[in-house]
Design a protein around this motif. Structure first.
Motif, PDB file in Angstrom:
ATOM      1  N   SER A 105     -17.262  26.365 -24.263  1.00 23.06           N
ATOM      2  CA  SER A 105     -18.333  25.702 -24.998  1.00 23.06           C
ATOM      3  C   SER A 105     -17.912  25.247 -26.384  1.00 23.06           C
ATOM      4  O   SER A 105     -18.525  24.374 -26.967  1.00 23.06           O
ATOM      5  CB  SER A 105     -19.530  26.640 -25.126  1.00 23.06           C
ATOM      6  OG  SER A 105     -19.224  27.704 -25.993  1.00 23.06           O
ATOM      7  N   LEU A 108     -17.234  21.520 -26.551  1.00 30.12           N
ATOM      8  CA  LEU A 108     -18.247  20.688 -25.897  1.00 30.12           C
ATOM      9  C   LEU A 108     -17.804  20.305 -24.491  1.00 30.12           C
ATOM     10  O   LEU A 108     -17.805  19.134 -24.112  1.00 30.12           O
ATOM     11  CB  LEU A 108     -18.553  19.434 -26.719  1.00 30.12           C
ATOM     12  CG  LEU A 108     -19.426  19.655 -27.957  1.00 30.12           C
ATOM     13  CD1 LEU A 108     -19.704  18.334 -28.648  1.00 30.12           C
ATOM     14  CD2 LEU A 108     -20.737  20.330 -27.607  1.00 30.12           C
ATOM     15  N   TYR A 113     -26.459  22.225 -22.385  1.00 32.64           N
ATOM     16  CA  TYR A 113     -26.752  22.764 -23.701  1.00 32.64           C
ATOM     17  C   TYR A 113     -28.265  22.714 -23.908  1.00 32.64           C
ATOM     18  O   TYR A 113     -28.905  21.694 -23.612  1.00 32.64           O
ATOM     19  CB  TYR A 113     -26.042  21.952 -24.786  1.00 32.64           C
ATOM     20  CG  TYR A 113     -24.530  22.055 -24.714  1.00 32.64           C
ATOM     21  CD1 TYR A 113     -23.834  22.917 -25.544  1.00 32.64           C
ATOM     22  CD2 TYR A 113     -23.814  21.299 -23.783  1.00 32.64           C
ATOM     23  CE1 TYR A 113     -22.454  23.029 -25.470  1.00 32.64           C
ATOM     24  CE2 TYR A 113     -22.438  21.407 -23.690  1.00 32.64           C
ATOM     25  CZ  TYR A 113     -21.763  22.265 -24.533  1.00 32.64           C
ATOM     26  OH  TYR A 113     -20.384  22.383 -24.444  1.00 32.64           O
ATOM     27  N   TYR A 139     -25.518  27.652 -24.139  1.00 30.76           N
ATOM     28  CA  TYR A 139     -24.687  26.814 -23.285  1.00 30.76           C
ATOM     29  C   TYR A 139     -24.475  27.534 -21.964  1.00 30.76           C
ATOM     30  O   TYR A 139     -24.235  28.747 -21.932  1.00 30.76           O
ATOM     31  CB  TYR A 139     -23.336  26.556 -23.955  1.00 30.76           C
ATOM     32  CG  TYR A 139     -22.242  26.084 -23.011  1.00 30.76           C
ATOM     33  CD1 TYR A 139     -22.176  24.754 -22.598  1.00 30.76           C
ATOM     34  CD2 TYR A 139     -21.273  26.979 -22.541  1.00 30.76           C
ATOM     35  CE1 TYR A 139     -21.177  24.326 -21.731  1.00 30.76           C
ATOM     36  CE2 TYR A 139     -20.270  26.552 -21.679  1.00 30.76           C
ATOM     37  CZ  TYR A 139     -20.225  25.223 -21.276  1.00 30.76           C
ATOM     38  OH  TYR A 139     -19.237  24.806 -20.424  1.00 30.76           O
TER      39      TYR A 139
END
Length: 276
Positions: A105, A108, A113, A139
């Motif tokens: 996470s 990204l 999310y 996440y």
């Protein structure tokens, strides 16, 4: 429902729910029933790609089990709330495991999310139920992964906030969109009742301040004349409910031989059916 590049979609529902869909996103309204005879109120959606911001209406507040948002990594349930969801990539990171979700996470990686700005949500997948309460964010990599709580709002959710308005800040009025009236008797004019699909009525002679267009969905009815203008009806007029002619798909052309009649007396209402 699909939103294009450099745009967003605002949806307002009869129970007061509002959803804004981020640009380049896809969301399906899998099931929506509100105050429909013989059906339990329910609101079921599916976010396939992109992001959405939602403020639940009375359905999510009265019966939490009647509201859900399905995503590739699990199902979102609510407690009467406002929340943001954003899918990165295909919304699934198959490589990440429960133990590797944290490192995935930070860059990204693909996955879901979530952020709550009002109330609480619960995301359920194969790893269990993960509660998220305002103002937390988390996440989830895939259907088998645990949720990872995030210390700060990630970039993808910052962009969602920056580019897509929060639905409770919009000026759309649900009562103005869906408010309905009763008519005394059956005044002359155009009556429209929708049995399937969707119909838009345009009032080409609308005066300033009057409703110039109205959308009707399944089981909704509307009326248009010079006196009342364009209005949504609380219920289908009696003369249509009791219309002896069947719907076109049920019409027996041999029995009726293609003959029809219209009532030309003012105030009595008109109805006709034309076979395919």
């Amino acid at each position: 429902m699909t939103s294009k590049q450099d745009s967003y979609v605002l949806m307002v529902f009869k129970d007061g729910e509002k959803i804004t869909l981020q640009a380049n996103s896809e969301m399906d309204i899998t099931q929506y029933h509100f105050q429909q005879e013989g059906k339990q109120d329910s609101a079921i959606y599916r976010l396939a790609t992109g992001g959405m911001r939602a403020l639940t209406g009375s359905i999510g507040k009265v019966n939490k089990s009647a509201y859900a948002v399905h995503t590739p990594v699990g199902t979102i349930g609510v407690r009467g709330t406002g929340f943001d969801l954003s899918c990165v990539g295909d919304c699934v990171n198959e490589v990440a495991t429960r133990s590797r979700s944290e490192s995935a996470s930070q860059t990204l990686a693909d996955g879901l999310y979530a952020h709550v700005w009002q109330g609480q949500i619960a995301l359920t997948n194969e790893a269990g139920e993960h509660l998220l309460t305002m103002p937390q964010s988390n996440y989830i990599a895939n259907i088998n992964a645990n949720a990872l709580n995030l210390a700060n709002l990630p970039e993808v959710l910052m962009n969602l906030e920056r580019l897509t308005p929060r639905p409770d800040t919009t000026m759309m009025n649900a009562n103005k969109l869906f408010g309905a009236k009763n008519l005394k008797g059956a005044p002359s004019g155009l009556y429209v009742t929708v049995h399937k699909g969707h119909v838009r009525i345009n009032n080409t002679q609308a005066k300033a301040g009057d409703t110039s267009a109205m959308d009707l969905g399944k089981d909704e009815a509307g009326h248009l004349d010079k006196t009342h203008g364009l209005i949504r009806l609380k219920q289908q007029p009696a003369f249509q409910v009791n219309d002896p002619y069947p719907l076109p798909e049920q019409f027996d052309t041999e029995k009726h031989n293609g003959n029809f009649s219209l009532n030309d007396k003012p105030g009595q209402g008109d109805a006709c059916a034309v076979p395919n």
